[in-house]
Design a protein around this motif. Sequence first.
Motif, short mmCIF file in Angstrom:
data_model
loop_
_atom_site.label_atom_id
_atom_site.label_comp_id
_atom_site.label_asym_id
_atom_site.label_seq_id
_atom_site.Cartn_x
_atom_site.Cartn_y
_atom_site.Cartn_z
N ARG A 346 0.85 -1.19 0.00
CA ARG A 346 0.00 0.00 0.00
C ARG A 346 0.89 1.24 0.00
O ARG A 346 2.02 1.19 0.49
CB ARG A 346 -0.92 0.01 1.22
CG ARG A 346 -0.22 0.22 2.54
CD ARG A 346 -1.22 0.18 3.69
NE ARG A 346 -0.60 0.52 4.96
CZ ARG A 346 0.06 -0.32 5.72
NH1 ARG A 346 0.18 -1.58 5.35
NH2 ARG A 346 0.59 0.08 6.87
N PRO A 347 0.43 2.35 -0.55
CA PRO A 347 1.26 3.55 -0.61
C PRO A 347 1.74 3.99 0.77
O PRO A 347 0.97 4.08 1.71
CB PRO A 347 0.30 4.60 -1.21
CG PRO A 347 -0.67 3.80 -2.00
CD PRO A 347 -0.87 2.53 -1.23
N GLY A 348 3.05 4.24 0.85
CA GLY A 348 3.63 4.70 2.10
C GLY A 348 4.05 3.61 3.05
O GLY A 348 4.67 3.89 4.08
N ALA A 349 3.75 2.34 2.74
CA ALA A 349 4.12 1.24 3.64
C ALA A 349 5.57 0.86 3.43
O ALA A 349 6.19 1.20 2.42
CB ALA A 349 3.22 0.04 3.38
N ASP A 350 6.12 0.12 4.41
CA ASP A 350 7.48 -0.38 4.25
C ASP A 350 7.47 -1.63 3.38
O ASP A 350 6.44 -2.03 2.86
CB ASP A 350 8.14 -0.64 5.61
CG ASP A 350 7.40 -1.71 6.41
OD1 ASP A 350 6.59 -2.47 5.82
OD2 ASP A 350 7.62 -1.79 7.64
N GLY A 351 8.64 -2.25 3.24
CA GLY A 351 8.75 -3.38 2.32
C GLY A 351 8.19 -4.69 2.82
O GLY A 351 7.95 -5.60 2.03
N LEU A 437 -2.17 -16.12 6.57
CA LEU A 437 -2.91 -14.95 6.14
C LEU A 437 -3.55 -14.21 7.30
O LEU A 437 -3.70 -13.00 7.28
CB LEU A 437 -4.00 -15.37 5.14
CG LEU A 437 -3.54 -15.76 3.74
CD1 LEU A 437 -4.72 -16.27 2.93
CD2 LEU A 437 -2.89 -14.60 3.04
N SER A 438 -3.90 -14.95 8.34
CA SER A 438 -4.60 -14.32 9.44
C SER A 438 -3.70 -13.41 10.26
O SER A 438 -4.18 -12.51 10.94
CB SER A 438 -5.18 -15.39 10.37
OG SER A 438 -4.13 -16.15 10.96
N VAL A 439 -2.39 -13.61 10.19
CA VAL A 439 -1.49 -12.79 10.97
C VAL A 439 -0.68 -11.83 10.10
O VAL A 439 0.06 -11.01 10.62
CB VAL A 439 -0.51 -13.67 11.79
CG1 VAL A 439 -1.29 -14.52 12.77
CG2 VAL A 439 0.33 -14.55 10.88
N ALA A 440 -0.81 -11.93 8.80
CA ALA A 440 -0.04 -11.05 7.93
C ALA A 440 -0.67 -9.66 7.88
O ALA A 440 -1.79 -9.44 8.33
CB ALA A 440 0.05 -11.64 6.52
N ASP A 441 0.04 -8.73 7.36
CA ASP A 441 -0.45 -7.38 7.18
C ASP A 441 -1.64 -7.40 6.21
O ASP A 441 -1.48 -7.77 5.05
CB ASP A 441 0.68 -6.52 6.61
CG ASP A 441 0.24 -5.09 6.36
OD1 ASP A 441 -0.94 -4.79 6.54
OD2 ASP A 441 1.12 -4.28 5.99
N PRO A 442 -2.86 -7.05 6.66
CA PRO A 442 -4.03 -7.16 5.78
C PRO A 442 -3.87 -6.37 4.49
O PRO A 442 -4.29 -6.80 3.44
CB PRO A 442 -5.16 -6.59 6.66
CG PRO A 442 -4.68 -6.73 8.07
CD PRO A 442 -3.20 -6.55 8.00
N ALA A 443 -3.27 -5.20 4.59
CA ALA A 443 -3.11 -4.39 3.38
C ALA A 443 -2.21 -5.09 2.38
O ALA A 443 -2.44 -5.04 1.17
CB ALA A 443 -2.54 -3.02 3.73
N LEU A 444 -1.16 -5.75 2.87
CA LEU A 444 -0.27 -6.45 1.95
C LEU A 444 -0.94 -7.69 1.40
O LEU A 444 -0.76 -8.03 0.23
CB LEU A 444 1.03 -6.84 2.67
CG LEU A 444 1.99 -7.62 1.80
CD1 LEU A 444 2.40 -6.79 0.59
CD2 LEU A 444 3.23 -8.02 2.56
N VAL A 445 -1.74 -8.39 2.23
CA VAL A 445 -2.43 -9.58 1.72
C VAL A 445 -3.33 -9.19 0.56
O VAL A 445 -3.38 -9.85 -0.47
CB VAL A 445 -3.26 -10.23 2.85
CG1 VAL A 445 -4.16 -11.31 2.29
CG2 VAL A 445 -2.34 -10.82 3.90
N ASN A 446 -4.04 -8.06 0.70
CA ASN A 446 -4.86 -7.60 -0.41
C ASN A 446 -4.02 -7.33 -1.64
O ASN A 446 -4.36 -7.73 -2.75
CB ASN A 446 -5.61 -6.32 -0.01
CG ASN A 446 -6.78 -6.62 0.92
OD1 ASN A 446 -7.30 -7.72 0.90
ND2 ASN A 446 -7.16 -5.63 1.72
#
Length: 485
Positions: A346-351, A437-446
Amino acid sequence: MSSQAVGHFALIPLYMAAGTAILALLADLFTGRRAVTAGVTLLGTLATAAGALLTNGADPTFCAAGGCSWIPSGAAATTAVLFAGLTAGVLAFSLPALRLGVAPAGEFCFLLACSMTGGVTVAYAGDLITLIVGLETLTLPLYVLVGLRRFAPGERVSTAPAAASVTFFLISVVSTAIALLGVALNYAATGAVHLALLGPAPAPFAPIAGVGAALLVIGLAFKVAAVPLHAWAPATYDGAPVPVAAYLSTASKLGGVLALAAVVSRLDTRAVVILLAILTMTIGNLVALRQSRMVRLLAWSSIAQAGYILAALALGEPGVVAALAYAAFFVVLELIAFGVVVSLRRPGADGGAIDDYRGAARRRPWLGAALVLALAGLAGLPPGLAGLFAKLSVVDALVDANWTWLAGIVVLNAVIALAYYVRVSAALYTVPARVGLSVADPALVNAAVNPRLPVPRPVAVTLVAAVAVAVALGFAPQLLFDALS
């Protein structure tokens, strides 16, 4: 041309780059519109590239005492075009975050254009003073860009950008002081600052000149994140916005390579550069094997890549073209890798972590293919033909000089690097477990698994252009070698 005359025609690339920075600031001041500011900056990068091509082969200027401070050449024009292209690419990668107000657009574009101005100066520099000034102009805006971030109301404030900026600044100050001390000692021993006049010092002053040359190389090695001045890179890359990390890994590193090439081709620094090359490629690859975060892995990978470039520079003048060609291939592939990371975040997020990218290529096939192309090129394998030819050019130059032992170390390190490049490539096509998936960054999963989430158009266009350049260089590498010769 007389020594007092100033060749303004030869200075057109510098005028264009500096003018871009001024116009970006004025556009933001008088319009306050993000699109206008970014558009002016983008047009300025194109004008800088056009100016570099137009002035290729022009007469040198600022000439005095047997040397010139501004020297147009094929290599200078090619690298100036690269600086302009990298600036345009990083600006495109940053636009989604700028639209959200993560960073002020006017200041961001102004600083980015200032850094491009420093890169152009390094490309054309004909003396050590201009070279150092250009490097500092390239680097100084990056101290601010690394930490330039606005936090939205309610967003958790992170100290990572500020810490990364301070780390970068402190180590850069030390390295600059070391480089300037080297310049001073070399001038005291030889009385020369113009690159064309650099050479062995008279016998009584040879030890002083040798120490000065060694200190100069060590100070400049910071810019390419070579050991021992390498520890700043992973922390700074990971703490900076991903597009800024891309600029650090490409344009900033290209500036360092140009500066080192100008010095080692004229001064006897073979022993120091060999030691730096072996340590840099080996430590970079070994530490990269242990990385779990994507940007940190790319940072350590770029350190290892710097080691390969230094291996070619250890040859002195015979290895300069191979080193510059390797650097050109590397920055294009690195830009693609960071562009894919920007596209999947997502814009502005880290890697994010490498595990967060599991399955991304299954849902976003073209992004996965672009990242695999970049990683294969960095590893020196097909289909990344640009990277393959880059590795072969370094190994071939070393073998031709009867430095087979160093060529063997380069090949061994390239084999070690396969482990982490293959690990990342495999993760892209691995189906993530649901518990993951349940513990990953939701924005990155999307971003990684949702095929309907579009890649911003500027990012997509830049990625396609970078991939096209990488493929073209892979099929016609001799064009680049000829341009740099």
